[in-house]
Design an enzyme around this catalytic site. Structure first.
Site, short mmCIF file in Angstrom:
data_model
loop_
_atom_site.label_atom_id
_atom_site.label_comp_id
_atom_site.label_asym_id
_atom_site.label_seq_id
_atom_site.Cartn_x
_atom_site.Cartn_y
_atom_site.Cartn_z
N GLY A 46 0.83 -1.20 0.00
CA GLY A 46 0.00 0.00 0.00
C GLY A 46 0.86 1.24 0.00
N GLN A 51 2.82 9.85 2.08
CA GLN A 51 4.14 9.21 1.94
C GLN A 51 4.91 9.75 0.75
OE1 GLN A 51 2.44 4.99 2.38
NE2 GLN A 51 4.48 4.82 3.27
N CYS A 88 6.60 -0.69 6.87
CA CYS A 88 6.10 0.50 6.17
C CYS A 88 7.24 1.07 5.34
CB CYS A 88 5.60 1.53 7.17
SG CYS A 88 5.01 3.06 6.43
N LEU A 89 6.93 1.46 4.12
CA LEU A 89 7.95 2.05 3.25
C LEU A 89 8.55 3.32 3.86
CD1 LEU A 89 6.04 1.67 -0.14
CD2 LEU A 89 7.99 0.31 0.63
N HIS A 130 -3.85 0.23 7.95
CA HIS A 130 -2.52 0.84 7.96
C HIS A 130 -2.50 2.12 7.10
CE1 HIS A 130 2.06 0.34 7.70
NE2 HIS A 130 1.79 1.28 6.81
NI NI Z 1 2.92 2.67 5.67
#
Ligand code: NI
Length: 156
Positions: A46, A51, A88-89, A130
């Site tokens: 995702g 982000q 998480c990225l 998330h």
């Molecule tokens: Ni994330």
């Protein structure tokens, strides 16, 4: 193909409450295309707009190669419980166990502003939660109850 820079923990974009999308224009479509390219490039499950530095209520989910867009999402229903190990990225090399619902029902708009609802279980339900939390300025590591060593889990 335009791969955007993924903001990392410490960047203030990741701590803000994002605004609803109100204009469904060409500019939005270009952003969604770039977010799609970025999600594919990063091998994530995702990706939320903050982000990539965009404070709008948008996220994408990669459901085994089927990439879907959720704009102004709302979580309608949650059921059950699961304890996945998440990453998480935006929080590289950090993995940990969190409590998530096993089932999530979501309402959102598509890239043309058309409303839809979707139900998900397991990984995609986890991913909805998330990504939704990114839109309110929260990162998964706030919820981790047990950190684990990196083992190649998919990032989100
Ligand atoms: Ni994330």
């Amino acid at each position: 193909m335009a791969v955007l820079e993924i903001r990392k923990k410490g960047d203030e974009c990741l701590t803000k409450k994002c605004h609803a999308v109100t204009v469904f224009d060409r500019r939005l479509k270009l952003l969604l295309r770039d977010m799609r390219d970025t999600l594919i490039d990063s091998n994530g499950v995702g990706l939320a707009a903050p982000q990539v530095g965009i404070l709008r209520r948008i996220f994408l989910v990669n459901d085994d190669g089927d990439i879907r867009v959720y704009i102004n999402p709302q979580i309608l229903e949650r059921k059950g419980e699961q304890h996945p190990v998440e990453g998480c990225l935006s929080v590289p090399n950090v993995f940990g166990k969190v409590v998530r619902p096993m089932y999530v029902k979501i309402a959102a708009l598509d890239e043309n502003g058309e409303p839809f609802e979707e139900e998900a279980e397991g990984l995609i339900a986890e991913c909805f939660e998330h990504e939704y939390e990114h839109l309110d300025g929260h990162l998964f590591d706030e919820k981790v109850y047990e950190f684990v060593e990196p083992d190649g889990e998919d990032d989100e």
